[in-house]
Design an enzyme around this catalytic site. Structure first.
Site, PDB file in Angstrom:
ATOM      1  N   GLU A 183      13.957 -23.316  12.242  1.00 32.51           N
ATOM      2  CA  GLU A 183      13.807 -22.778  13.591  1.00 32.51           C
ATOM      3  C   GLU A 183      14.176 -23.752  14.711  1.00 32.51           C
ATOM      4  O   GLU A 183      14.576 -23.325  15.783  1.00 32.51           O
ATOM      5  CB  GLU A 183      12.372 -22.294  13.804  1.00 32.51           C
ATOM      6  CG  GLU A 183      12.005 -21.065  12.976  1.00 32.51           C
ATOM      7  CD  GLU A 183      12.776 -19.807  13.372  1.00 32.51           C
ATOM      8  OE1 GLU A 183      13.073 -19.638  14.561  1.00 32.51           O
ATOM      9  OE2 GLU A 183      13.088 -19.002  12.468  1.00 32.51           O
ATOM     10  N   SER A 461     -35.448  22.332   2.680  1.00 30.73           N
ATOM     11  CA  SER A 461     -36.627  21.895   1.902  1.00 30.73           C
ATOM     12  C   SER A 461     -36.763  20.389   1.762  1.00 30.73           C
ATOM     13  O   SER A 461     -37.736  19.905   1.197  1.00 30.73           O
ATOM     14  CB  SER A 461     -36.561  22.503   0.514  1.00 30.73           C
ATOM     15  OG  SER A 461     -36.495  23.888   0.620  1.00 30.73           O
TER      16      SER A 461
END
Lengths: 771, 147
Positions: A183, A461
């Site tokens: 780079e 229930s």
């Protein structure tokens, strides 16, 4: 005035104006530079990156005797980012031989402090751990705790950047050299801008007729990524140049290089953007940056040019040719030797493509974690400060929940014709109330409507155990006769309420435990009205749902809505024998520097007597052995003595089952988001999913601890009178002392201070030996 | 916990005796509240529990009660119905001066200690002392009657 003089005067005016203009321009420029300087200093000297909080699963504890198969262990290791290594193992590596798994754990900070890496061998005998030893010395290891899997992170809403921030010392030399070779070859000699590089790139681009090479230095790239947008405007180029020079003037090359290595974008993991070499190394290779091979380093550095274009998972060919190019540059610059080059060129890309990410893999559980954290932390704390959160998630349980909920829903959608049938599941540990798994719907990967937390549905229930617990605390016994006969309630100005049984029949005189086991509505309403609706609501509050409910009689049959997580907390208090333990999804929270911020340890509060809870839980076992939950025995042997309760709301809109074994509690809800009939009862829907989930886990048969003061008696279930063991139908039930119709044991087990004298004196003698 | 003599390889008979050994409680001032030995039973995970229990004991001896709490919590994940571990949590809470929780953990331990006539009186003693620290002397006296 002569024309010569006139011209001279004009010239002098012009030069003055020009000078003034230049001075003003220079002043503006200086101000602008100062502004840019401030921007740089503010960002670079301050907190450079917002770091999301990282969330971990529970650490897996390995010990001899643990029920765990080698495959389960390896699946957990893979989730935690362990690599299968053929040669010498390094931290985060494992290998498997016939019945042994060798692994090297990684350093990890737990609440007690740093746990160092361990090199261990785990030997199995079938699906159990037989032995654990240190691989090097062979020394026996009693217990080994693995570093846990990262299961997610909390990002700010606007962006999902994630990174592991490294220092300069943590950047391997090979990586730095390769990065600079590819780079920015003149990084150490230029002052931010490199005319040489620009000229070289220009020449290369002219020759190729297109852009093939960039002239940007590392510093320029960092400025671009760090401070500026992606726009290709002249102004941005101008800012970039100025800021580059300023950055170079203020900071050392080392600082700039480190910032670059942490900032660079290197790929996408779903919605998460992978930044920096540290995280990229974990993401692509499941290993620390320092452990990367030459080919892996080359791949990462090569990807800088285009992380999506050179993605090794999506475009392996492109990635490979880019990697080979970087490798040849590495050889040219003498970063690697010929031998390494040949090996690296020949290595495959597989190691990077095989891995899958466990990140944000369990969104329903993470949602719960985030909500529990909101009680103590602000949203910004969670998304910006790099906190580490250790949770209670058991990945194995979570996988089983997802698989079996999904499979059950698929079958039930077919059988009921309801394609929009959905579900939610919560599994927790019975005694410590740690939440092990959460499913918020049939699609576990989608972070959508979390039904486990947000679906508020009639519980039917499922409310009854709270009612019967209130009754047992108010002079009722399990054998008390209750009337299951028609009842009509009239309320002034309102329609009459005439509840019915599910089978639309009346069952006459039944024992209290039968009314619960068979979920008889008429008997339940009568008992509930006798005890009082307000008292039952208080019981529900004491069980852990701390909110107000309107005290209507319909509350007795579960007309009120609750979320699965609320139901789970309510049943948790029953499962722990009457101790309220807040359900927890979080174990502890660390700051980014590993200091412990918060620990969510165990806290208990006795809210019901052990005796009444023992009676209730015995009755809940009857629900499964002979009542509405009887079909459970098709999936889980009766010897597991599961305690549970089915729940069905009006018109079969909701199907529930909540129950527990000795070690785990699970709650399952099934229904439709539009609250339309699902065609399922609690037994035909949720119970089936519950059973499939629970039988896939290593369960322990439920053994209720009998408190002192309990007596057992035989009762005739038809006449409800005292009976004996020789009567074929008689049933043995527990009673509180003094309430039994016919005690089998004439005295309850005595408390310590009532032990008979000879035994007591023997114990005293023994004690005196050691005093 | 008397950890200086702790040894997981002691003969079985001695373990049996230890089951009944009760060490007098030194609960005044900042004296560390100590426990008796954790009884040995035949369990698959005995080694892991022993190890954590021993480390927790050492942490208590060093006054590191938070660390001891974490270790006992780890042990409880492995053996959640072990009444001795819940009792240890009660002792740790006492030493952390969280007397209300000390009472609760003592009660929790007793709810799981059915038939263990060694542990139950120890829990009542712990609860009694915790009530005294809380200034609830009536409750302390009531508890005293239980052992």
């Amino acid at each position: 005035m002569s024309p010569k003089k006139k011209t001279k005067k004009h010239r002098s005016l012009f030069s003055r104006v020009t000078i003034i203009f230049i001075l003003i321009a220079a002043g503006c420029f200086a101000l602008y530079v100062a502004y840019l300087d401030k921007v740089i200093l503010r960002k670079f000297d301050g907190k450079r990156w917002t770091l999301p909080a990282v969330v971990y699963a529970r650490p897996l504890e390995l010990y001899a005797g643990l029920s765990l198969s080698p495959n389960q262990l390896i699946k957990e290791l893979k989730l935690a980012g362990y690599r299968n290594e053929k040669q010498k193992l390094t931290p985060g590596g494992y290998s498997q031989t016939a019945e042994t798994v060798h692994l090297v754990t990684r350093d990890f900070y737990f609440p007690e402090g740093l746990q160092r890496s361990m090199n261990i061998s785990v030997t199995f005998s079938g699906n159990k751990i037989k032995n654990i030893s240190r691989t090097d010395s062979g020394e026996n290891v009693s217990i080994a705790r693995l570093d846990p899997a990262r299961i997610g992170s909390f990002h700010p809403k606007q962006h999902h950047e994630d990174r592991i921030v490294l220092t300069y010392a943590e950047l391997p030399e090979q990586l730095i050299k390769t990065l600079l070779a590819v780079e920015d070859q003149n990084f150490y000699s230029h002052r931010g801008l490199s005319p040489k590089s620009i000229a070289r790139a220009l020449w290369a681009n002219i020759r190729a007729g297109k852009t093939v090479q960039g002239g940007s230095t590392l510093t320029q790239q960092l400025v671009k990524n760090f401070f500026l947008s992606n726009q290709r405007t002249l102004r941005r180029k101008f800012n970039e140049a100025i800021m580059t020079l300023l950055l170079e003037a203020h900071y050392s090359k080392q600082e700039i290089l480190t910032a670059y290595a942490n900032e660079i974008f290197l790929g996408q993991d779903g919605a998460r953007a992978v930044h920096g070499f540290g995280l990229a190394s974990q993401f692509y290779f499941k290993r620390d940056l320092k452990d990367l091979s030459a080919s892996q380093t080359a791949l990462l550095v090569g990807m800088i040019k285009g992380p999506s274009y050179f993605d090794p998972r999506r475009h392996p060919k492109r990635a490979q040719s880019r990697r080979q190019l970087v490798l040849s540059i590495m050889r040219d610059r003498s970063i690697i030797d010929d031998n390494t080059l040949q090996q690296a060129l020949a290595s495959s890309l597989k190691e990077s493509t095989m891995t899958t990410s466990g990140f944000n893999r369990f969104p329903a559980f993470l949602d719960l974690v985030r909500r529990q954290l909101r009680n103590d932390y602000r949203e910004e704390d969670l998304t910006n400060d790099g906190m580490r959160i250790l949770t209670t998630l058991d990945p194995h349980v979570q996988w089983q929940v997802e698989e079996h909920l999904g499979e059950s829903l698929k079958n039930l959608r077919q059988s009921t014709g309801n394609k929009d049938l959905e579900g939610a599941v919560i599994v927790s540990s019975r005694e410590s109330a740690e939440i092990l798994a959460v499913a918020g719907g049939s699609r576990p990967l989608q972070a959508s409507f979390n039904r486990a937390l947000d679906a508020s549905r009639q519980v039917g229930s499922l409310i009854k155990p709270a009612l019967y617990l209130s009754a047992l605390e108010n002079k009722y016994t399990l054998a008390t006769a209750v009337d299951d006969r028609s009842i009509t309630l009239t309320n002034q100005g309102e329609k009459n309420w005439k509840p019915q049984n599910f089978d639309r029949k009346e069952h006459g005189r039944v024992a209290l435990y039968q009314a619960l086991a068979q979920s008889y509505n008429l008997a339940t309403v009568r008992v509930g009205l006798d005890v009082g609706v307000k008292k039952i609501i208080q019981t529900v509050n004491k069980l852990g749902i701390d909110r107000a409910f309107p005290p209507y009689p319909s509350f007795l049959l579960g007309a009120s809505s609750m979320s699965p997580i609320e139901v789970s907390q309510m049943y948790q208090t029953m499962a722990t024998g009457g101790f309220y333990i807040p359900q927890r999804a979080i174990n502890c929270v660390f700051a980014s520097d590993n200091t412990l911020l918060n620990r969510f340890g165990l806290s208990v509060e006795q809210r019901f007597t052990p005796e009444s809870m023992y009676l209730l839980n015995t009755a809940l076992q009857h629900v499964v052995s002979e009542g509405t939950g009887k079909t459970l025995s098709r999936f889980i042997p009766a010897s597991f003595k599961i305690a549970g309760k089915t729940g069905t709301s009006n018109d079969l809109r909701d199907s529930w089952f909540a129950g527990f074994s000795h070690d785990k509690l699970a709650v399952v809800w099934l229904g439709r988001d539009k609250n339309k009939p699902s065609g399922l009862t609690g037994a035909s829907g949720a119970l089936v999913a519950w059973a499939k989930i629970m039988r896939s886990l290593s369960l322990k048969p439920l053994q209720l601890t009998e408190p002192p003061g309990i007596l057992w008696s035989y009762v005739n279930p038809v006449t409800l009178e005292k009976s004996n063991r020789f009567h074929p139908q008689s049933i043995k039930l527990p009673f509180l002392q003094g309430t039994s119709p016919n005690p089998i044991n004439s005295e309850p087990r005595p408390p310590y201070n009532q032990l008979k004298k000879p035994i007591k004196s023997f114990l005293e003698k023994l004690r005196s030996l050691f005093n | 916990m008397n950890h200086s003599t702790y040894n997981s390889h002691l003969p079985l008979l001695q373990h049996f005796f230890f089951l009944f050994a009760i060490i007098s409680l030194g609960l005044q001032g900042c004296t560390v509240y100590k426990d008796t030995h954790y009884p040995q039973t035949e369990r698959n995970n005995q080694g892991a529990i022993d190890h954590l229990y021993k480390e927790a004991g050492q942490a208590i001896d060093r006054g590191k009660f938070n660390q001891a709490e974490i270790l006992i919590e780890r042990a409880l994940r492995i053996e959640p119905d072990n009444a001795h571990l819940w009792h240890s949590m009660g002792i740790i809470k006492f030493n952390q001066q969280n007397y209300a929780q000390s009472v609760q953990f003592g009660l929790k331990s007793n709810s799981l200690a059915a038939g263990d006539h060694s542990l139950t009186p120890k829990n009542w003693k712990l609860i009694e002392k915790a009530y005294e620290k809380l200034g609830q002397f009536d409750k302390a006296r009531e508890v005293h009657e239980k052992y």
